[in-house]
Motif scaffolding. Structure first.
Motif, PDB file in Angstrom:
ATOM      1  N   ALA A 163       0.826  -1.214   0.000  1.00 43.56           N
ATOM      2  CA  ALA A 163       0.000   0.000   0.000  1.00 43.56           C
ATOM      3  C   ALA A 163       0.860   1.263   0.000  1.00 43.56           C
ATOM      4  O   ALA A 163       0.410   2.329  -0.420  1.00 43.56           O
ATOM      5  CB  ALA A 163      -0.922  -0.010   1.219  1.00 43.56           C
ATOM      6  N   TYR A 164       2.132   1.139   0.454  1.00 44.84           N
ATOM      7  CA  TYR A 164       2.994   2.323   0.532  1.00 44.84           C
ATOM      8  C   TYR A 164       3.846   2.527  -0.728  1.00 44.84           C
ATOM      9  O   TYR A 164       4.791   3.326  -0.720  1.00 44.84           O
ATOM     10  CB  TYR A 164       3.910   2.249   1.768  1.00 44.84           C
ATOM     11  N   LEU A 165       3.523   1.814  -1.819  1.00 49.77           N
ATOM     12  CA  LEU A 165       4.303   1.954  -3.060  1.00 49.77           C
ATOM     13  C   LEU A 165       4.379   3.416  -3.511  1.00 49.77           C
ATOM     14  O   LEU A 165       5.452   3.933  -3.810  1.00 49.77           O
ATOM     15  CB  LEU A 165       3.680   1.094  -4.172  1.00 49.77           C
ATOM     16  N   GLY A 166       3.217   4.089  -3.559  1.00 47.39           N
ATOM     17  CA  GLY A 166       3.175   5.478  -4.044  1.00 47.39           C
ATOM     18  C   GLY A 166       4.016   6.408  -3.197  1.00 47.39           C
ATOM     19  O   GLY A 166       4.756   7.258  -3.722  1.00 47.39           O
ATOM     20  N   SER A 167       3.958   6.244  -1.861  1.00 47.11           N
ATOM     21  CA  SER A 167       4.708   7.148  -0.987  1.00 47.11           C
ATOM     22  C   SER A 167       6.209   6.898  -1.099  1.00 47.11           C
ATOM     23  O   SER A 167       7.015   7.833  -1.053  1.00 47.11           O
ATOM     24  CB  SER A 167       4.240   7.023   0.462  1.00 47.11           C
ATOM     25  N   ARG A 168       6.611   5.620  -1.276  1.00 49.75           N
ATOM     26  CA  ARG A 168       8.050   5.322  -1.437  1.00 49.75           C
ATOM     27  C   ARG A 168       8.589   5.920  -2.750  1.00 49.75           C
ATOM     28  O   ARG A 168       9.696   6.456  -2.781  1.00 49.75           O
ATOM     29  CB  ARG A 168       8.277   3.815  -1.431  1.00 49.75           C
ATOM     30  N   LEU A 169       7.792   5.798  -3.810  1.00 45.71           N
ATOM     31  CA  LEU A 169       8.221   6.388  -5.086  1.00 45.71           C
ATOM     32  C   LEU A 169       8.345   7.904  -4.955  1.00 45.71           C
ATOM     33  O   LEU A 169       9.303   8.501  -5.447  1.00 45.71           O
ATOM     34  CB  LEU A 169       7.201   6.056  -6.191  1.00 45.71           C
ATOM     35  N   ALA A 170       7.366   8.517  -4.280  1.00 38.80           N
ATOM     36  CA  ALA A 170       7.397   9.973  -4.099  1.00 38.80           C
ATOM     37  C   ALA A 170       8.625  10.398  -3.298  1.00 38.80           C
ATOM     38  O   ALA A 170       9.282  11.389  -3.626  1.00 38.80           O
ATOM     39  CB  ALA A 170       6.122  10.442  -3.406  1.00 38.80           C
TER      40      ALA A 170
END
Length: 588
Positions: free
Chosen positions: A355-362
């Motif tokens: 679920a934290y994929l987007g935040s890690r990429l950001a």
């Protein structure tokens, strides 16, 4: 130092008990083989560790030892021209220790401890300094002068400073601080998951010139900007990354091969030392750092590799350099995240990604930028990040592509249909975009020509109109188009085949300066404008389509830089003459 024992091994994930005193993201040594790992989750006295090496043969009861420091990289002289794995172990030094096969538990220093560097101080004893101030320089390669800075978290008075030859761990200065005297060396350490601090982030206002026409003209990236290159297998992502690494107008290049095929990294390792840097005439490796983390290396090391790379890039940015970082590819990095998340039994998000994929990429992409560095000088440095994305089946609706597109401001969409037609770079001009154009448009107007944006817009309009007319042609055929629309189609074909198509393996066509790009645009636009005028005056359509000068316009891209103005004048004069002749035939 916290010590525990292995309780469970699941692929690259090791669970150890007795680790109550350890902290999140601490580095650990696992088993008697001393494999490198990092704590990524803690429950009570149990720690979940992702191991960056092969874990086969490990079993319960073996020792685990926390080093009580987060995963960090060594920053100092010796970085440039080095080839590291995902956790900053120099592959050439590992080869000397363990041969051609990467053995487990090898402990090698990231920076060579036996090499001496000539340190030239730039401050004197008694000077007041703070984090980021430059206290001296080291000529690392012919091209790169490394600036030795006070670590960001220190401040005080220089008590003593030396000059001469030193290794990276010898004391070069003593800093008197509120907490006592601190010894400074040529190298410093920095945790990879924490962005290096800066004074201020500025709005990007300058383009990163790449010499690739479709990029510079239509979808430019700013210095300090971020771009994504999604595309299916075989569409040329890696070749574009190589081209940008070779030709982008950056002082330092950091290339991260994250989970890519070994033969692609081999190409990079073979090509870069032999390539001549167009700005300096030296080998491209004289300003490049390579991180090789191929698909056969342990999966957890992929997750670390992009943080290792961007921390090294930030270090050079802090010196006031313009740095270009290529990450190829973030999809493989996301797959490593997904695998580790599955082993940790976390609740999966879309398509199994955490679920934290987007935040890690950001967090990764947000470390790019045009910044004012720490220190009294207020140096400006830029870090541009270009990430390749490899969506399965080329479907960019998948989570990694979508999460990336929400963050980046430049999208170079690669098209398998263009690649199949051998049109490279296979960037689709209808669905790609750059949101930096408003910021960097004035730079082109001032530094290249006021005509730049005008010519670019005319060419974009022609390509858009060609796409619309193409629908009509498919339904009722080319003969249904008016003469004016036929000229539009021909001009758009010229843009596609003569301007946008660029041969990366051709000595001259591989790189095109802004001046040459402008002249190429003016020739294509001149053909369209003059042909439309001639049509109105009755010139025959076939004559205008089959003008012999059109082949010369197409071959203009192979003109050497020193001849571009003379050749442009010749072709422009010839174009006007042949259009005038065509008008004469219409009057007859």
């Amino acid at each position: 130092m916290s010590k525990g024992t292995i309780k469970k091994v699941a692929g690259p994930l090791v669970i150890a008990s007795g680790m109550r005193d350890a902290n999140m993201f601490d580095m650990v040594r696992v088993s008697n083989q001393r494999l490198i790992g990092e704590i990524i989750e803690i429950h009570g006295d149990e720690a979940s560790i992702q191991v960056y090496e092969e874990t086969s043969g490990l079993g319960p009861g073996e020792p685990v030892e926390s080093l009580d420091v987060p995963m960090s990289v060594e920053l100092g002289p010796g970085l440039i021209s080095s080839i590291y794995d995902g956790i900053q172990r120099p592959l050439d030094d590992i080869m000397k220790v363990s041969g051609n096969s990467l053995k487990r538990g090898v402990e090698v220093a990231a920076l060579k401890r036996d090499k001496k560097w000539q340190f030239v101080p730039t401050v004197e004893a008694g000077a007041e300094v703070e984090g980021g101030d430059i206290i001296g320089t080291v000529q690392e390669t012919i091209v790169v002068e490394q600036k030795i800075m006070v670590p960001p978290n220190m401040k005080g008075t220089i008590k003593e400073i030396k000059s001469g030859e030193f290794t990276v761990d010898e004391t070069i200065a003593v800093l008197s601080t509120a907490d006592g005297d601190k010894e400074l060396t040529l190298a410093q350490k920095w945790p990879v998951r924490v962005g290096r601090p800066y004074k201020e982030k500025l709005n990007p206002s300058q383009p990163l010139i790449t010499g690739q026409r479709v990029v510079d003209t239509f979808f430019p990236i700013a210095k300090g900007g971020v771009a994504a290159v999604p595309g299916p297998f075989g569409s040329g992502k890696t070749v574009i990354q190589h081209q940008l690494a070779k030709w982008a107008e950056a002082d330092i290049v950091v290339y991260i091969g994250c989970g890519e095929r070994g033969n692609e990294m081999t190409d990079v390792l073979n090509e870069f030392p032999e390539l001549k840097d167009p700005k300096t005439g030296q080998s491209l490796m004289e300003r490049t750092v390579l991180i090789a983390n191929t698909s056969d290396m342990p999966v957890a090391a992929r997750e670390a590799s992009i943080y290792t790379g961007i921390t090294i890039a930030e270090y050079f940015r802090d010196m006031g350099y313009s740095v270009a970082l290529m990450a190829d590819s973030t999809s493989r990095w996301a797959e490593a995240l997904r695998e580790m998340s599955g082993r940790l039994e976390e609740m999966p998000g879309e398509e199994g990604y955490p679920a934290y994929l987007g935040s890690r990429l950001a967090q990764f992409y947000e470390r790019a930028g045009h910044v004012i560095s720490l220190g009294k000088e207020g140096r400006e440095g830029q870090l541009s990040v270009i990430g390749a994305v490899s969506p399965p089946g080329g479907d960019i609706s998948e989570p990694v592509s979508q999460a990336t597109l929400r963050i980046v401001k430049v999208f170079w969409g690669l098209d398998s249909a263009l690649a199949y037609r051998r049109h490279f770079p296979a960037i689709n001009w209808l669905n790609s975009y750059s949101l930096y154009l408003d910021n960097i448009g004035p730079w082109f107007t001032k530094n290249v020509s006021p005509e730049w944006l005008e010519c670019r817009q005319e060419m974009m309009n022609l390509l858009q109109e060609e796409a619309n007319l193409d629908e009509i042609v498919k339904m009722v055929g080319m003969d249904a188009l008016s003469a004016s629309d036929r000229i539009k189609m021909e001009a758009a074909r010229s843009i596609r085949e003569d301007y946008l198509h660029q041969n990366s393996f051709h000595d001259i066509d591989t790189y095109t300066s802004c001046e040459k790009q402008l002249l190429m645009m003016k020739l294509v636009c001149a053909y369209y404008d003059e042909a439309q005028e001639a049509l109105k005056e009755g010139a025959p359509l076939n004559e205008l389509i089959n003008l012999p000068v059109r082949e010369q316009i197409g071959r203009y891209k192979y003109t050497e830089e020193k001849d571009i103005k003379a050749e442009y004048e010749r072709i422009a004069t010839e174009l006007t003459r042949q259009i005038t002749n065509a008008k004469g035939k219409g009057e007859d």
